[in-house]
Structures are given as structure tokens and as C-alpha cells.
Design a protein around this motif. Structure first.
Motif, PDB file in Angstrom:
ATOM      1  N   ALA A   1       0.837  -1.209   0.000  1.00 43.71           N
ATOM      2  CA  ALA A   1       0.000   0.000   0.000  1.00 43.71           C
ATOM      3  C   ALA A   1       0.867   1.252   0.000  1.00 43.71           C
ATOM      4  CB  ALA A   1      -0.929  -0.009   1.217  1.00 43.71           C
ATOM      5  N   PHE A   2       1.941   1.245   0.763  1.00 44.40           N
ATOM      6  CA  PHE A   2       2.848   2.387   0.817  1.00 44.40           C
ATOM      7  C   PHE A   2       3.492   2.619  -0.550  1.00 44.40           C
ATOM      8  CE2 PHE A   2       7.077   4.199   1.840  1.00 44.40           C
ATOM      9  CZ  PHE A   2       6.659   5.376   2.437  1.00 44.40           C
ATOM     10  N   ARG A   3       3.921   1.542  -1.189  1.00 44.62           N
ATOM     11  CA  ARG A   3       4.533   1.679  -2.522  1.00 44.62           C
ATOM     12  C   ARG A   3       3.530   2.209  -3.545  1.00 44.62           C
ATOM     13  NH1 ARG A   3       8.318  -3.701  -2.321  1.00 44.62           N
ATOM     14  NH2 ARG A   3       9.996  -2.695  -1.176  1.00 44.62           N
ATOM     15  N   ARG A   4       2.278   1.755  -3.446  1.00 46.64           N
ATOM     16  CA  ARG A   4       1.254   2.288  -4.360  1.00 46.64           C
ATOM     17  C   ARG A   4       1.051   3.780  -4.131  1.00 46.64           C
ATOM     18  NH1 ARG A   4      -1.253  -2.501  -2.982  1.00 46.64           N
ATOM     19  NH2 ARG A   4      -2.683  -1.448  -1.556  1.00 46.64           N
ATOM     20  N   ALA A   5       1.048   4.182  -2.871  1.00 48.50           N
ATOM     21  CA  ALA A   5       0.869   5.602  -2.553  1.00 48.50           C
ATOM     22  C   ALA A   5       2.030   6.426  -3.076  1.00 48.50           C
ATOM     23  CB  ALA A   5       0.722   5.795  -1.047  1.00 48.50           C
ATOM     24  N   LEU A   6       3.255   5.929  -2.915  1.00 47.16           N
ATOM     25  CA  LEU A   6       4.426   6.668  -3.399  1.00 47.16           C
ATOM     26  C   LEU A   6       4.446   6.774  -4.920  1.00 47.16           C
ATOM     27  CD1 LEU A   6       7.323   5.464  -1.096  1.00 47.16           C
ATOM     28  CD2 LEU A   6       6.117   7.647  -1.050  1.00 47.16           C
ATOM     29  N   ALA A   7       3.860   5.805  -5.587  1.00 45.79           N
ATOM     30  CA  ALA A   7       3.839   5.817  -7.052  1.00 45.79           C
ATOM     31  C   ALA A   7       2.819   6.808  -7.606  1.00 45.79           C
ATOM     32  CB  ALA A   7       3.542   4.412  -7.583  1.00 45.79           C
ATOM     33  N   GLU A   8       1.926   7.297  -6.760  1.00 43.82           N
ATOM     34  CA  GLU A   8       0.915   8.255  -7.207  1.00 43.82           C
ATOM     35  C   GLU A   8       1.600   9.562  -7.600  1.00 43.82           C
ATOM     36  OE1 GLU A   8      -2.696  10.778  -5.251  1.00 43.82           O
ATOM     37  OE2 GLU A   8      -2.407   8.737  -4.529  1.00 43.82           O
ATOM     38  N   PRO A   9       1.330  10.055  -8.802  1.00 40.45           N
ATOM     39  CA  PRO A   9       1.979  11.288  -9.244  1.00 40.45           C
ATOM     40  C   PRO A   9       1.734  12.443  -8.275  1.00 40.45           C
ATOM     41  CG  PRO A   9       0.829  10.238 -11.064  1.00 40.45           C
ATOM     42  CD  PRO A   9       0.438   9.494  -9.806  1.00 40.45           C
ATOM     43  N   GLY A  10       2.796  13.119  -7.916  1.00 37.47           N
ATOM     44  CA  GLY A  10       2.711  14.311  -7.088  1.00 37.47           C
ATOM     45  C   GLY A  10       2.646  14.062  -5.595  1.00 37.47           C
ATOM     46  N   ILE A  11       2.610  12.812  -5.171  1.00 40.48           N
ATOM     47  CA  ILE A  11       2.436  12.540  -3.745  1.00 40.48           C
ATOM     48  C   ILE A  11       3.616  13.064  -2.925  1.00 40.48           C
ATOM     49  CG2 ILE A  11       3.426  10.207  -3.698  1.00 40.48           C
ATOM     50  CD1 ILE A  11       0.328  11.235  -1.755  1.00 40.48           C
ATOM     51  N   LEU A  12       4.829  12.909  -3.410  1.00 42.37           N
ATOM     52  CA  LEU A  12       5.984  13.387  -2.648  1.00 42.37           C
ATOM     53  C   LEU A  12       6.005  14.907  -2.557  1.00 42.37           C
ATOM     54  CD1 LEU A  12       8.759  10.907  -3.829  1.00 42.37           C
ATOM     55  CD2 LEU A  12       7.482  10.897  -1.682  1.00 42.37           C
ATOM     56  N   ASP A  13       5.623  15.567  -3.632  1.00 41.54           N
ATOM     57  CA  ASP A  13       5.550  17.034  -3.597  1.00 41.54           C
ATOM     58  C   ASP A  13       4.485  17.502  -2.604  1.00 41.54           C
ATOM     59  OD1 ASP A  13       7.563  17.280  -5.495  1.00 41.54           O
ATOM     60  OD2 ASP A  13       6.139  17.311  -7.172  1.00 41.54           O
ATOM     61  N   ARG A  14       3.335  16.825  -2.600  1.00 45.38           N
ATOM     62  CA  ARG A  14       2.280  17.195  -1.646  1.00 45.38           C
ATOM     63  C   ARG A  14       2.722  16.928  -0.212  1.00 45.38           C
ATOM     64  NH1 ARG A  14      -1.057  14.599  -5.463  1.00 45.38           N
ATOM     65  NH2 ARG A  14      -1.476  12.901  -4.010  1.00 45.38           N
ATOM     66  N   PHE A  15       3.434  15.827  -0.002  1.00 45.77           N
ATOM     67  CA  PHE A  15       3.936  15.517   1.338  1.00 45.77           C
ATOM     68  C   PHE A  15       4.892  16.610   1.799  1.00 45.77           C
ATOM     69  CE2 PHE A  15       6.916  13.712   4.348  1.00 45.77           C
ATOM     70  CZ  PHE A  15       6.078  13.059   5.237  1.00 45.77           C
ATOM     71  N   ASP A  16       5.832  16.992   0.923  1.00 44.42           N
ATOM     72  CA  ASP A  16       6.780  18.053   1.274  1.00 44.42           C
ATOM     73  C   ASP A  16       6.051  19.362   1.560  1.00 44.42           C
ATOM     74  OD1 ASP A  16       8.922  16.356   1.070  1.00 44.42           O
ATOM     75  OD2 ASP A  16       9.531  17.038  -0.931  1.00 44.42           O
ATOM     76  N   ALA A  17       5.028  19.676   0.768  1.00 44.61           N
ATOM     77  CA  ALA A  17       4.276  20.911   0.980  1.00 44.61           C
ATOM     78  C   ALA A  17       3.533  20.881   2.315  1.00 44.61           C
ATOM     79  CB  ALA A  17       3.281  21.118  -0.171  1.00 44.61           C
TER      80      ALA A  17
END
Length: 82
Positions: A50-66
Motif C-alpha cells: 500500500a505504501f509503494r502504491r501511494a508513493l507511485a501516485e503522481p505528485g504525492i511526494l511534492d504534496r507531502f513536502d508541501a
């Protein structure tokens, strides 16, 4: 809880009994321990997927950083050998 029987090869029973004895457990307690460990492994594998699927979602890391300010500067540096 009621106990039950499971038919297994004698050689398998002997291996399990030896492993249980090495851990200082009865065969019954050893099998319960193994079942709990395997259940945790399965749950971890499910969570990891589930974590890997979430990380693969486009823009998720940018949203996390924001949302959370990103990693501290020291964590962003790549360690180098001396």
C-alpha cells in the motif's frame, strides 16, 4: 479454545519439535509463535504494498513536502565515504 489435531509427516513433526525445544517452548506454543510471526509478516507485506502504491501516485511526494515541510537539510545530503 479447544485443541485440534493436524496430520503431518513424522519427519516434519520431529523438526518442529526440535525447533520448539531449542526455543524452550512446547510444540503447541512454538506453532502459535510461528503463526503470529507469519501473520505479522503478511500484514507488513500488505502495508508495504500500500505504501509503494501511494508513493507511485503522481505528485504525492511534492504534496507531502508541501504539507510537512520536506526533509531537514541534513537528511537531504548524500553521505560520502571518507
Amino acid at each position: 479454545m479447544a485443541d485440534t489435531s493436524v496430520k503431518i509427516e513424522d519427519s516434519t513433526r520431529d523438526v518442529l519439535r526440535d525447533l520448539a525445544a531449542a526455543d524452550g517452548l512446547s510444540l503447541k506454543d512454538y506453532l502459535a509463535k510461528i503463526a503470529a510471526e507469519k501473520q505479522r509478516e503478511q500484514q507488513l507485506a500488505t502495508a508495504t504494498a500500500a505504501f509503494r502504491r501511494a508513493l507511485a501516485e503522481p505528485g504525492i511526494l511534492d504534496r507531502f513536502d508541501a504539507d510537512f515541510g520536506g526533509l531537514p537539510p541534513a537528511a537531504q545530503q548524500t553521505p560520502q565515504a571518507a
